[in-house]
Every structure is written in structure tokens, then in C-alpha cells.
Motif scaffolding. Structure first.
Motif, PDB file in Angstrom:
ATOM      1  N   ALA A 318       0.772  -1.216   0.163  1.00  0.00           N
ATOM      2  CA  ALA A 318      -0.070  -0.081   0.086  1.00  0.00           C
ATOM      3  C   ALA A 318       0.776   1.035  -0.109  1.00  0.00           C
ATOM      4  O   ALA A 318       0.572   2.040  -0.669  1.00  0.00           O
ATOM      5  N   TRP A 319       1.875   1.012   0.921  1.00  0.00           N
ATOM      6  CA  TRP A 319       2.817   2.287   0.866  1.00  0.00           C
ATOM      7  C   TRP A 319       3.520   2.646  -0.487  1.00  0.00           C
ATOM      8  O   TRP A 319       3.671   3.391  -1.183  1.00  0.00           O
ATOM      9  N   GLY A 320       3.718   1.468  -1.243  1.00  0.00           N
ATOM     10  CA  GLY A 320       4.384   1.518  -2.540  1.00  0.00           C
ATOM     11  C   GLY A 320       3.509   2.043  -3.748  1.00  0.00           C
ATOM     12  O   GLY A 320       3.857   2.739  -4.697  1.00  0.00           O
ATOM     13  N   ALA A 321       2.279   1.805  -3.532  1.00  0.00           N
ATOM     14  CA  ALA A 321       1.253   2.127  -4.193  1.00  0.00           C
ATOM     15  C   ALA A 321       0.880   3.787  -4.151  1.00  0.00           C
ATOM     16  O   ALA A 321      -0.175   4.323  -4.508  1.00  0.00           O
ATOM     17  N   GLY A 322       1.426   4.277  -3.140  1.00  0.00           N
ATOM     18  CA  GLY A 322       1.018   5.717  -2.737  1.00  0.00           C
ATOM     19  C   GLY A 322      -0.058   5.949  -1.977  1.00  0.00           C
ATOM     20  O   GLY A 322      -0.800   6.940  -1.775  1.00  0.00           O
ATOM     21  N   SER A 323      -0.460   4.896  -1.308  1.00  0.00           N
ATOM     22  CA  SER A 323      -1.561   4.904  -0.275  1.00  0.00           C
ATOM     23  C   SER A 323      -1.528   4.454   0.979  1.00  0.00           C
ATOM     24  O   SER A 323      -1.876   3.099   1.483  1.00  0.00           O
ATOM     25  N   PRO A 324      -0.802   5.245   1.843  1.00  0.00           N
ATOM     26  CA  PRO A 324      -0.225   4.737   3.211  1.00  0.00           C
ATOM     27  C   PRO A 324      -1.395   4.409   3.937  1.00  0.00           C
ATOM     28  O   PRO A 324      -2.506   5.275   4.008  1.00  0.00           O
ATOM     29  N   PRO A 325      -1.588   3.357   4.464  1.00  0.00           N
ATOM     30  CA  PRO A 325      -2.749   2.907   5.710  1.00  0.00           C
ATOM     31  C   PRO A 325      -2.737   3.752   6.419  1.00  0.00           C
ATOM     32  O   PRO A 325      -1.723   3.901   7.540  1.00  0.00           O
ATOM     33  N   ARG A 326      -4.140   4.272   7.095  1.00  0.00           N
ATOM     34  CA  ARG A 326      -4.200   5.197   8.157  1.00  0.00           C
ATOM     35  C   ARG A 326      -4.318   4.206   9.236  1.00  0.00           C
ATOM     36  O   ARG A 326      -4.924   3.145   9.381  1.00  0.00           O
ATOM     37  N   ALA A 327      -3.971   4.998  10.500  1.00  0.00           N
ATOM     38  CA  ALA A 327      -3.792   4.189  12.004  1.00  0.00           C
ATOM     39  C   ALA A 327      -5.395   4.262  12.332  1.00  0.00           C
ATOM     40  O   ALA A 327      -5.701   3.316  13.062  1.00  0.00           O
ATOM     41  N   SER A 328      -6.166   5.464  12.215  1.00  0.00           N
ATOM     42  CA  SER A 328      -7.336   5.577  12.869  1.00  0.00           C
ATOM     43  C   SER A 328      -8.522   4.767  12.133  1.00  0.00           C
ATOM     44  O   SER A 328      -8.458   4.425  10.709  1.00  0.00           O
ATOM     45  N   ASN A 329      -9.391   4.003  13.161  1.00  0.00           N
ATOM     46  CA  ASN A 329     -10.478   3.246  12.172  1.00  0.00           C
ATOM     47  C   ASN A 329     -11.538   4.003  11.841  1.00  0.00           C
ATOM     48  O   ASN A 329     -12.705   3.760  11.209  1.00  0.00           O
ATOM     49  N   GLN A 330     -11.150   5.442  11.986  1.00  0.00           N
ATOM     50  CA  GLN A 330     -12.380   6.353  11.497  1.00  0.00           C
ATOM     51  C   GLN A 330     -11.911   6.841   9.999  1.00  0.00           C
ATOM     52  O   GLN A 330     -12.549   7.685   9.384  1.00  0.00           O
ATOM     53  N   ALA A 331     -10.747   6.377   9.582  1.00  0.00           N
ATOM     54  CA  ALA A 331     -10.418   6.984   8.484  1.00  0.00           C
ATOM     55  C   ALA A 331     -10.889   6.540   6.793  1.00  0.00           C
ATOM     56  O   ALA A 331     -10.753   6.434   5.931  1.00  0.00           O
ATOM     57  N   LYS A 332     -12.138   5.858   7.147  1.00  0.00           N
ATOM     58  CA  LYS A 332     -12.713   5.238   6.330  1.00  0.00           C
ATOM     59  C   LYS A 332     -12.202   4.331   5.393  1.00  0.00           C
ATOM     60  O   LYS A 332     -11.724   3.248   5.560  1.00  0.00           O
ATOM     61  N   SER A 333     -12.198   4.656   4.087  1.00  0.00           N
ATOM     62  CA  SER A 333     -11.448   3.674   3.073  1.00  0.00           C
ATOM     63  C   SER A 333     -10.124   3.573   3.089  1.00  0.00           C
ATOM     64  O   SER A 333      -9.286   2.901   2.471  1.00  0.00           O
ATOM     65  N   ALA A 334      -9.254   4.565   3.932  1.00  0.00           N
ATOM     66  CA  ALA A 334      -7.968   4.318   3.930  1.00  0.00           C
ATOM     67  C   ALA A 334      -7.356   3.719   5.260  1.00  0.00           C
ATOM     68  O   ALA A 334      -6.167   3.695   5.531  1.00  0.00           O
ATOM     69  N   TRP A 335      -8.277   3.070   6.218  1.00  0.00           N
ATOM     70  CA  TRP A 335      -7.902   2.571   7.100  1.00  0.00           C
ATOM     71  C   TRP A 335      -7.156   1.130   7.146  1.00  0.00           C
ATOM     72  O   TRP A 335      -7.375   0.390   6.323  1.00  0.00           O
ATOM     73  N   ALA A 336      -6.098   0.999   7.917  1.00  0.00           N
ATOM     74  CA  ALA A 336      -5.200  -0.106   7.745  1.00  0.00           C
ATOM     75  C   ALA A 336      -6.007  -1.544   8.053  1.00  0.00           C
ATOM     76  O   ALA A 336      -5.758  -2.424   7.653  1.00  0.00           O
ATOM     77  N   GLY A 337      -7.055  -1.347   9.130  1.00  0.00           N
ATOM     78  CA  GLY A 337      -7.887  -2.535   9.218  1.00  0.00           C
ATOM     79  C   GLY A 337      -8.696  -3.052   7.883  1.00  0.00           C
ATOM     80  O   GLY A 337      -8.767  -4.452   8.032  1.00  0.00           O
TER      81      GLY A 337
END
Length: 392
Positions: A318-337
Motif C-alpha cells: 500500500a505504501w508502494g502504491a502511494g496509499s499509506p494505510p491510516r492508523a485510525s479506524n475513522q479513516a473510512k476507505s484508508a484505514w489499515a484495518g
């Protein structure tokens, strides 16, 4: 009374107190001191009273019936330690005998206890047939019902009862339950019965109305003197909706409840354990609730180091694709979960709490780490990246 057990202290007859004398202390090697005689886990102990506190309808009567059958059969039905098969007397002062028989029969069937295992060891009586009144209160104060107490003691000794369960405590006396002085006298009389008979006594008690809040043993109804006189107190709480969601049983109609020993003068407080009520169908057509042990699901049950490595690879990608996964579960589509759910085949919505706990654990172990990353608007956002790579 078991002859092999050290004899308890002697009590003087009523209205004839023993002389009051100061006894010099004499040192004894601790190795020579008799060990405490626990009879069921770390809740019931000989020569002491214990208290079980619960809101109405949680399952305390079914729990104590299951525990009684565990004690008489010597089987650890709920995981609690039992030193040897015991003799148990259930004094249920609310329910009719046929209801008690239904509950006992259903519990025996569910836990595969044969009738032979309880013969001569289990004693059951209903307050509908013969009540119990250990004390009364009038204008002249509180009076211990000595003939009633002596009759109780005589029967305990005659039957060699090891454990007496009184359910509920409020039905065993006729004093103001909010009067601390009165309840103190009643509770201490129960302690004297336990001492005289060398048995353990469990007094089952209700909580006061809590408006949906979780209870502790201190939320028991009436005077606090009852808890003060007890050497162990535990509280039952029904699993709430948030807990059911966390445990993955939100859609399960069964009743789940916790048991927690939150007052323990003779042992460390116990951790919260979980039980659930299951329905057992009897041959007469009745369906009866029975208590069984239940373990809170392990967040990492079925998850291997290889799975963690797969999650790490997906986060790195995900980092290599330019989409760093967010830590917060409130981040909607970007959440690492969401990455965790996709890799492990979980449901990101239903398993959100579990996934959040997994990420927190992996951060704590160093498998993942939180970093600040600038988004397209140059705002710093907490994101997760791979920390120490897992080794398969």
C-alpha cells in the motif's frame, strides 16, 4: 461433621457468654498451620460465608445449581477446582420443588451427570414447602430465632453437609434489609453456623436497581453489612450489546454473563470469567436454561505468524502504491484495518473491534509502527508501516 477436620471453637449456650480473656499469642511455624479449606474454586471455604450478587434474571440460580452438581459429582463442570465430591444442600426459598427438579434434571442431562452421582450427596428443599426464618425484628430490636438456627445446625450435622446454598438471602430472615445493625447480626449468625458445622455457606443476593449500569458486589441490595461479614463476594453481570459485538455473538439469542470475584479477603480477587445459558429440552416438552462455561474469543485464534507476514506485505504494498494505510479506524476507505480484513478474510464492519485490537497488539510488539505522514494537503496523518518483519 468430618472427624478428620480440626474441631472449630466452642460456643457457649445462648445467654451464657464465655469468659472474656486476653489470649497470649504463641508463634507457630507457618508450615505447621492448617491450610485454608477451599471447597469450590476460591469462592467457597469451610467455616465462612460467601455471597453471590446478581441482578434479577441473569442466571444466578441456574449457576448455583450447576455448581452444586459439580461439587457433588466431583466434576469440574465450569472449570473451578473441587478437592473431592461433596455433600451440598440447596435451600431455594423462592421456587417450587417441581421447578427445581426441572432445572436440576436439565443440568444433569446437559453435563452428562448420572443419577447415581448425586444420590446421598445432593439435598434440595423449597421455601414453598417450608420457609426459613433465622431472625425477626420488632419494637424491641432484632432477635435471632434460636430454635430455627439450632434446627438448621442439627440437620447440617446429621447430613454431613459440606456446602449450604441459600437462595435468596432476603427470604431467610424477617429484618429490615436496609438496617446495617440488623443485617450485621443476621450475617454474623450465618458465620457462626458455618463455624459450628465446619461447612461453607453461599448466600445468594440481589442487586439494587442500577438503571442498566454494570454491577459490583457493593451494589447489593440493602445494608452493606452483609458484604462486610462475608469472606468472598462475587458479582454476575449480563453481557451488554457492545460486549456481544466485540465477542462476535451479537446475533446470538443466548444469554451470556460474567462472574467476577471482586471481594476476596482470603484470596486474590479473581479475573472475570464468562458463562452462558443454553436451552435444554426435557422429555415432558419443557425447555430449561442451563449454565455452561464459555470462553471469550481470542482475537488471534486461527491467526499464524504467516498471516502476520501477509498483512505486513500488504501494508508495504500500500505504501508502494502511494496509499499509506491510516492508523485510525475513522479513516473510512484508508484505514489499515481494511487491509487486515482483506488479507485474513474478516468482515471490516462486523469485526471492526477485533481488528482494532489486533492492530494495537501488533503495534505493541513492534510488528507495525505508527508514523506521521503528510497527505495531499500537507496535513500530517498517523499511518501504519511495517516495523520488525515477521519470521516464518
Amino acid at each position: 461433621m468430618n472427624a478428620s477436620i480440626p474441631q472449630p471453637i466452642q460456643f457457649a449456650p445462648a445467654n451464657s457468654p464465655l469468659p472474656l480473656r486476653a489470649t497470649p499469642f504463641e508463634w507457630r511455624d507457618p508450615a505447621s498451620l492448617p491450610a485454608r479449606r477451599w471447597v469450590y474454586g476460591r469462592h467457597l471455604i469451610r467455616r465462612f460465608t460467601s455471597v453471590t450478587v446478581a441482578p434479577g434474571g441473569v442466571g444466578k440460580s441456574s449457576l448455583t445449581i450447576c455448581e452444586a452438581l459439580a461439587m457433588v459429582s466431583g466434576k469440574k463442570l465450569l472449570g473451578d477446582e473441587i478437592p473431592a465430591p461433596l455433600r451440598v444442600w440447596i435451600l431455594n426459598l423462592e421456587d417450587p420443588r417441581d421447578e427445581l427438579e426441572r432445572r436440576i434434571a436439565a443440568t444433569m442431562l446437559h453435563h452428562s451427570i448420572s443419577p447415581e452421582a448425586v444420590v446421598g450427596r445432593l439435598f434440595v428443599d423449597s421455601g414453598r414447602e417450608r420457609g426459613l426464618c433465622t431472625a425477626t425484628q420488632g419494637r424491641e430490636g432484632v432477635h435471632i430465632n434460636v430454635p430455627e438456627v439450632e434446627a438448621l445446625v442439627a440437620e447440617i450435622e446429621a447430613r454431613q453437609i459440606d456446602v449450604l446454598i441459600v437462595d435468596p438471602f432476603v427470604s431467610s430472615h424477617r429484618v429490615n434489609e436496609n438496617d446495617n445493625g440488623a443485617i450485621d447480626l443476621v450475617a454474623k449468625e450465618w458465620g457462626r453456623v458455618a463455624e459450628r458445622c465446619n461447612c461453607a455457606i453461599d448466600l445468594v443476593h440481589h442487586t439494587r436497581k442500577l438503571g442498566g449500569e454494570e454491577a459490583s458486589s457493593e451494589n447489593s441490595r440493602g445494608a452493606v453489612a452483609l458484604l462486610g461479614a462475608a469472606r468472598s463476594a462475587r458479582v454476575l453481570n449480563r453481557m451488554n450489546d457492545a460486549q456481544k459485538a466485540d465477542a462476535g455473538v451479537a446475533d446470538d439469542p443466548l444469554t451470556y454473563f460474567s462472574v467476577e470475584r471482586d471481594k476476596a479477603n482470603l484470596a486474590p480477587p479473581g479475573k472475570r470469567v464468562w458463562r452462558r445459558m443454553v436451552s435444554v429440552n426435557l422429555a415432558n416438552g419443557d425447555s430449561v436454561g442451563v449454565t455452561e462455561s464459555w470462553e471469550w474469543p481470542d482475537d488471534f485464534d486461527g491467526i499464524s505468524v504467516k498471516d502476520l507476514l501477509s498483512v505486513q506485505n500488504a501494508i508495504q504494498a500500500a505504501w508502494g502504491a502511494g496509499s499509506p494505510p491510516r492508523a485510525s479506524n475513522q479513516a473510512k476507505s484508508a484505514w489499515a484495518g481494511l487491509i487486515v480484513a482483506d488479507v485474513l478474510g474478516l468482515d471490516a464492519n462486523r469485526d471492526k473491534a477485533r481488528i482494532s485490537r489486533m492492530l494495537k497488539t501488533w503495534i505493541g510488539t513492534g510488528a507495525l509502527r505508527e508514523v506521521q505522514h503528510e497527505d495531499a494537503k500537507r496535513n500530517k496523518r498517523p499511518c501504519l508501516e511495517v516495523g520488525e518483519w515477521a519470521t516464518v
